[in-house]
Design a protein around this motif. Sequence first.
Motif, mmCIF file in Angstrom:
data_model
loop_
_atom_site.group_PDB
_atom_site.id
_atom_site.type_symbol
_atom_site.label_atom_id
_atom_site.label_comp_id
_atom_site.label_asym_id
_atom_site.label_seq_id
_atom_site.Cartn_x
_atom_site.Cartn_y
_atom_site.Cartn_z
ATOM 1 N N ASN A 75 20.203 17.670 1.169
ATOM 2 C CA ASN A 75 20.942 18.201 0.031
ATOM 3 C C ASN A 75 20.151 17.894 -1.239
ATOM 4 O O ASN A 75 19.695 16.766 -1.421
ATOM 5 C CB ASN A 75 22.326 17.533 -0.008
ATOM 6 N N LEU A 86 22.271 14.995 -3.144
ATOM 7 C CA LEU A 86 22.662 13.757 -2.467
ATOM 8 C C LEU A 86 21.602 13.233 -1.509
ATOM 9 O O LEU A 86 21.759 12.175 -0.917
ATOM 10 C CB LEU A 86 23.971 13.983 -1.682
ATOM 11 N N ARG A 141 19.570 12.972 1.994
ATOM 12 C CA ARG A 141 19.913 13.198 3.407
ATOM 13 C C ARG A 141 21.407 13.020 3.627
ATOM 14 O O ARG A 141 21.984 12.014 3.215
ATOM 15 C CB ARG A 141 19.201 12.168 4.278
ATOM 16 N N ILE A 142 22.004 13.992 4.301
ATOM 17 C CA ILE A 142 23.426 13.875 4.671
ATOM 18 C C ILE A 142 23.503 13.964 6.189
ATOM 19 O O ILE A 142 22.973 14.894 6.785
ATOM 20 C CB ILE A 142 24.272 15.011 4.047
ATOM 21 N N LYS A 200 28.028 8.066 -0.623
ATOM 22 C CA LYS A 200 29.145 9.017 -0.688
ATOM 23 C C LYS A 200 29.637 9.332 0.719
ATOM 24 O O LYS A 200 28.845 9.433 1.651
ATOM 25 C CB LYS A 200 28.669 10.309 -1.355
ATOM 26 N N ALA A 257 26.189 10.122 2.906
ATOM 27 C CA ALA A 257 24.929 10.214 2.164
ATOM 28 C C ALA A 257 24.532 8.823 1.675
ATOM 29 O O ALA A 257 25.367 7.927 1.580
ATOM 30 C CB ALA A 257 25.105 11.156 0.983
#
Length: 607
Positions: free
Chosen positions: A213, A216, A218-219, A252, A276
């Motif tokens: 992302n 943010l 890496r998710i 997050k 994240a």
Amino acid sequence: MKLRNIAIIAHVDHGKTTLVDRLLQQSGAFRENQRVAERVMDSNDLEKERGITILAKATSVVWKDTRVNIVDTPGHADFGGEVERILSMVDGAIVLVDAAEGPMPQTKFVVGKALKIGLKPIVCINKVDKPDARANEVINEVFDLFAALDATDDQLDFPIIYGSAKQGWMADSPDGPQDQGMAPLFDLVVKHVHEPVVEEGGFRMLGTLLEANPYLGRIITGRVFAGSVKPNQPVKVLDRKGNVVEQGRVSKILAFRGIERQPIDEAEAGDIVAIAGLEKFNVADTLCALEVAEPLQAQPIDPPTLSMTFGVNDSPLAGTEGDKVTSRVIRDRLFKEAEGNVALRVESAPNSDSYVVSGRGELQLAILIETMRREGFELSISRPKVVFQRGEAGEMLEPIEEVVIDVDEEHSGVVVQKMAERKGEMVEMRPSGGNRLRLVFYAPTRGLIGYQGELLTDTRGTAIMNRLFHEYAQYKGDIQGRRNGVLISNDQGEAVAYAMWKLEDRGPMMIEPGWKVYRGMIVGEHTRDNDLEINVLKGKQLTNIRTQSKDEAVRLTPPIRMTLEKALAYIEDDERVEVTPKSIRLRKVHLDPNDRKRAERAKEAVA
């Protein structure tokens, strides 16, 4: 609030994504007047164009007092790496089967994985409104499939529901009632699928889907198996062997609410969330509290069966259409792709600045190339090669696929003949209704490269082919490749209509007048089996005589249109496909004719 986690699994084009659309609409995830695209879960351009799901997606709906997390999975075997991991996140699965086609190879592939890890599927017979629907026969076929896949007695006692996702209804009988919408399916999921089993101990979560992302970083999406997690909590990442990959803090936590992802203050065990804040957390890794030492069990991934070499575009037209042309940016992009796609393997090729990319099939690799060219990359791609293995006695083993072809009876002869030429072995032939036959073969992956287009030509577009990795078996011997040679341009410039018209008897062209060509570029197919150099730049000799017959407009035969998949299947080992954001060209590896002769002589000396 109660919780249920389910996956929707099915063969490609049996209606998974449409079903998710209807579930979202009827659960109130959209406002009445909200405009929503059709197949809302297929988010990237390639998915919309091809009408297939490539990446798995998660969503969630609230039905009465229960939150249902739904994962929409890909149907193509090439993206099977996604499917295997997703099934470990859920407690139940809806097996969606077309009421006319019945269970197909991909249904078999995904259902086999689901039964193996102990899921108890709900069978949903979709498209009962089709004129050739045969719901009762399809139920028997599904039961036979489950039995053949060693389902337990508990799994064989599956609940059945019928309906039409397109029309937006489900019921206990193929005849309806149709006025209850999707409510019977929701109620069945809540009743049949058990609540998530929560393990004891500190926070543990298994990573299953990865995305990058811009805001943010890496998710990772996955299921929380034990404990709970809050933003800013210190955590560590363990790989499959239990080694610590990194330590960090959760920045997050995002939960799926309808088609939106919303930040939440705490994720509880059993829920599917996206996290994240960690830089090295990868698919199949375990994110856990600092005191946890044992990683969660992750599904092993099936081996890649096909590889291609991705190199820098070194043709005279390099850099004229794309802006990402150097070896370093290609390398970074491929390794980034391999991080998120566990079914893909990237290695540096020896003695060159090229990279060998191995994957599950032609479609998976073609999708990667298509995505990269849209991002502005210029590439030179080799012919696909199968990944061989060595047996215990040192013998050569090659991948064999199960191929199921549905075809009109009148065309079955040519299909059987072509599959025999490609070393395919027929294991079953049975009628599949409406004067059609279902032919099942075991064929080497080598022989199937490029067969899809030929099959559609042979059967006037009526055949449907599905493939599935079966096993590694002994090498089946040589398979004849392309019989025709190619026409090669002997100079650089723009193709002239008059020259092309004069050369039409040499074979069909692959270019149009005005296209840029260069020395060593393939411009057509030769009618004979040898390669021929031609001049497509030669203009008409101008004279001072003007007659109508002499200046007659040149009428050219339409050229062979080369799509990416067609080009990859067409080329031989001494040729390459040049891929840029605007063009797909075919060329020889050695552009200079003298270099080509030297390479040919060296090859003969080795042989």
